[in-house]
Write a protein that holds these residues in place. Structure first.
Motif, mmCIF file in Angstrom:
data_model
loop_
_atom_site.group_PDB
_atom_site.id
_atom_site.type_symbol
_atom_site.label_atom_id
_atom_site.label_comp_id
_atom_site.label_asym_id
_atom_site.label_seq_id
_atom_site.Cartn_x
_atom_site.Cartn_y
_atom_site.Cartn_z
ATOM 1 N N ASP A 219 -33.903 10.002 -26.801
ATOM 2 C CA ASP A 219 -32.851 8.996 -26.599
ATOM 3 C C ASP A 219 -32.381 8.986 -25.144
ATOM 4 N N HIS A 222 -35.068 7.306 -22.919
ATOM 5 C CA HIS A 222 -35.054 5.852 -23.063
ATOM 6 C C HIS A 222 -33.832 5.254 -22.360
ATOM 7 N N GLU A 227 -39.946 3.475 -20.148
ATOM 8 C CA GLU A 227 -40.493 2.502 -21.085
ATOM 9 C C GLU A 227 -40.757 3.119 -22.450
ATOM 10 N N THR A 228 -41.298 4.325 -22.442
ATOM 11 C CA THR A 228 -41.589 5.014 -23.700
ATOM 12 C C THR A 228 -41.527 6.505 -23.463
ATOM 13 N N ALA A 243 -42.678 10.950 -20.648
ATOM 14 C CA ALA A 243 -42.019 9.646 -20.530
ATOM 15 C C ALA A 243 -42.760 8.823 -19.492
#
Length: 245
Positions: A219, A222, A227-228, A243
């Protein structure tokens, strides 16, 4: 007399005791870097210690250039000495707990890597670091954190902690050196004894108790603008998160 080479070697030894499959963990990190970015040209080693990640990056990607940052005065000296004369490496003193730690760092890093370090930050400082790292990475670049990233399920988390403690108890009973022992012995050496007070002052706000589950880490990544993000490797409550910017 204990030399800097001795300290770097025993650092690796005690870290391997605390982190089961440490070499596999590093290999997984570099595998993901290569797969997602190709051979990286610019890497930031965050909280570099004596240069463990930097050394493995250069062994794997000889053409890479690495900026290695840390705060601990003894570890910085060990890292500086390890790469003396190597123009590919720039070792810098930076306090990740301060908002201005990125001052003077050019962006567009292909990868930012860190291991067993960010759990020392407070939650707000961790969030600030994630945002700052997102600003330093080029689009499509990656941030890899190998650290205490807890299993979400409490029962399985407790089992992992118990098994890890059994491993440590067995290793220490057999004479293995702990991380705390390493620090106390290293700073007791005549050439580094004067640095202990400086270290104590610098680490006043570092607690080491940022033990949060994987869902919390993802969390935060993000929210920082990645992006992911996901966990790509795990051994008990130690995991690697990746990430992508």
């Amino acid at each position: 007399m204990t030399t800097d080479d001795d300290l770097r070697r025993t650092w690796e030894d005690q870290q391997a005791v605390h982190k089961i499959d440490r070499e596999q963990r590093f290999a997984v990190m570099l595998d993901y870097v290569e797969h997602l970015t190709g051979a990286p040209k610019r890497v930031l080693d965050l909280a570099c210690g004596p240069g463990s990640i930097t050394r493995r990056v250069l062994d794997r990607f000889p053409a890479a250039r690495v900026v290695a940052v840390d705060l601990d005065p003894l570890l910085l000296r060990l890292a500086t000495g390890a790469f003396a004369g190597d123009e590919r490496v720039n070792v810098l003193s930076r306090n990740l707990d301060h908002p201005d730690w990125t001052t003077g760092l050019d962006g567009d890093f292909d990868a930012v890597l860190t291991a067993t370090a960010l759990h020392w930050l407070s939650p707000p400082a961790f969030a600030r670091v994630c945002r700052a790292v997102a600003g330093l990475i080029r689009p499509g670049g990656v941030f890899l954190n190998a650290d205490h990233v807890l299993i979400d399920d409490e029962r399985l988390r407790a089992a992992a902690d118990a098994l890890h403690q059994q491993h440590l108890d067995t290793a220490f009973a057999a004479g293995a050196q702990s991380c705390d022992d390493w620090y106390h012995r290293a700073y007791a050496l005549p050439q580094y004894r004067s640095l202990w007070a400086e270290r104590q002052h610098l680490f006043t706000h570092w607690s080491g108790d940022l033990m949060r589950p994987a869902s919390w880490h993802l969390d935060e990544l993000h929210a920082a603008g990645f992006e992911t993000a996901d966990v790509v490797w795990r051994y008990g409550n130690n995991a690697v998160t990746v990430a992508i910017r």
